[in-house]
Enzyme design. Structure first.
Site, mmCIF file in Angstrom:
data_model
loop_
_atom_site.group_PDB
_atom_site.id
_atom_site.type_symbol
_atom_site.label_atom_id
_atom_site.label_comp_id
_atom_site.label_asym_id
_atom_site.label_seq_id
_atom_site.Cartn_x
_atom_site.Cartn_y
_atom_site.Cartn_z
ATOM 1 N N GLY A 1 26.412 26.905 -103.055
ATOM 2 C CA GLY A 1 26.128 25.600 -102.522
ATOM 3 C C GLY A 1 24.769 25.453 -101.750
ATOM 4 N N LYS B 1 11.867 26.857 -104.835
ATOM 5 C CA LYS B 1 12.587 27.822 -103.888
ATOM 6 C C LYS B 1 12.518 29.220 -104.592
ATOM 7 C CE LYS B 1 16.027 25.042 -104.907
ATOM 8 N NZ LYS B 1 17.366 24.317 -104.952
ATOM 9 N N GLY C 1 21.824 25.394 -102.997
ATOM 10 C CA GLY C 1 20.728 24.309 -103.223
ATOM 11 C C GLY C 1 20.966 23.093 -102.904
ATOM 12 N N CYS C 2 22.368 22.661 -102.988
ATOM 13 C CA CYS C 2 22.827 21.407 -102.838
ATOM 14 C C CYS C 2 22.736 21.209 -101.254
ATOM 15 C CB CYS C 2 24.335 21.081 -103.225
ATOM 16 S SG CYS C 2 24.856 21.623 -104.805
#
Length: 266
Positions: free
Chosen positions: A208, A173, A210-211
């Site tokens: 949040g 990423k 990445g989650c």
């Protein structure tokens, strides 16, 4: 039957990341979300004020309870703070006939450590080899491999370093890159390469991310999509969620997991 996705992760009391973000994503994307709690955090828009790991026995019991009765079409892992937890979860997902998306969470959005240094080797040797897709950000790439990504040209080298540990696919990423006007990610299995681009949005409320991305990938895999298809759809969903991210508290607000569902008006 509705696709079923299991998240194995920590709780974010502020509701923006962790188990809470995972379950919101799963609801928004039309799958049944289930959870194995690995840790409880005291967390808000300003950072993580405390974290308490659950016993390995409790994590195993939650996992077996869900998988043995309900079954899963995909598993997603997030915060696993100790070597003991990493090893236990790696064993569990290796023994489950479902794709696994591993988000090797190392630090929070605010820079708070969420993974003990002593657990890094277990992530490298136990968890990553069990992954269908690993989704490290640039800080996590450096933490795991020592490779520092400073430009888009470094993404391929970073991916190769992570693939050395055995995941089938890796998604590097590139959202933390500062030399581009796009958010660029690289997905590869060492042979095929897919470069995913999205506009770099001027919104600081990205808690949040990445989650949410890892959970969205798991949703796509649970629906029977290929890894490239699942990752492409997840990137589109997260881009919309970032665009709709909103202020909450005094710090960094969350992405909007329900952006595509619309908002009821009264």
């Amino acid at each position: 039957m509705i696709p079923r996705v299991l998240t194995v992760a920590g709780s974010d009391s502020g509701g923006g990341a962790g188990i809470q973000a995972d379950l919101k994503t799963m609801l928004a994307l039309g799958v049944h979300g289930m959870s194995v709690l690995t840790a409880v955090t005291a967390q808000n828009s300003l950072g993580v004020q405390g974290a308490w790991e659950l016993p390995v026995a409790a994590v195993r019991a939650q996992y077996r309870s869900v998988v043995d009765d309900i079954g899963v079409q995909a598993v997603k892992t997030g915060m696993l703070s100790s070597a003991e937890l990493v090893e236990a979860v790696a064993e569990l997902i290796t023994g489950t006939d479902a794709p696994a998306v591993v988000d090797p969470v190392g630090v929070s959005k605010h820079g708070d450590p969420l993974l003990a240094a002593s657990a890094l080797d277990a992530v490298r040797t136990k968890l990553l080899p069990a992954a269908t897709v690993a989704t490290p950000n640039l800080d996590e790439v450096t933490q795991l491999t020592g490779v520092r990504v400073r430009s888009e040209a470094d993404l391929r080298r970073a991916a190769a370093a992570v693939l050395e540990y055995g995941p089938r696919w890796v998604l590097i990423k590139g959202g933390h890159l500062t030399d581009a006007d796009q958010a660029v990610d690289l997905l590869t299995d060492g042979c095929a390469e897919h470069v995913l681009r999205a506009p770099r949005l001027d919104n600081r409320h990205t808690h949040g991310t990445g989650c949410t991305l890892a959970s969205a990938i798991a949703c796509g895999l649970a629906k029977g999509r290929s890894v490239p298809e699942a990752v492409t759809a997840a990137k589109e969903y997260v881009t919309g969620a970032i665009a709709a991210g909103f202020a909450l508290g005094a710090g960094i607000g969350p992405v909007d997991h329900g952006w595509a569902l619309g908002r009821a008006t009264t």
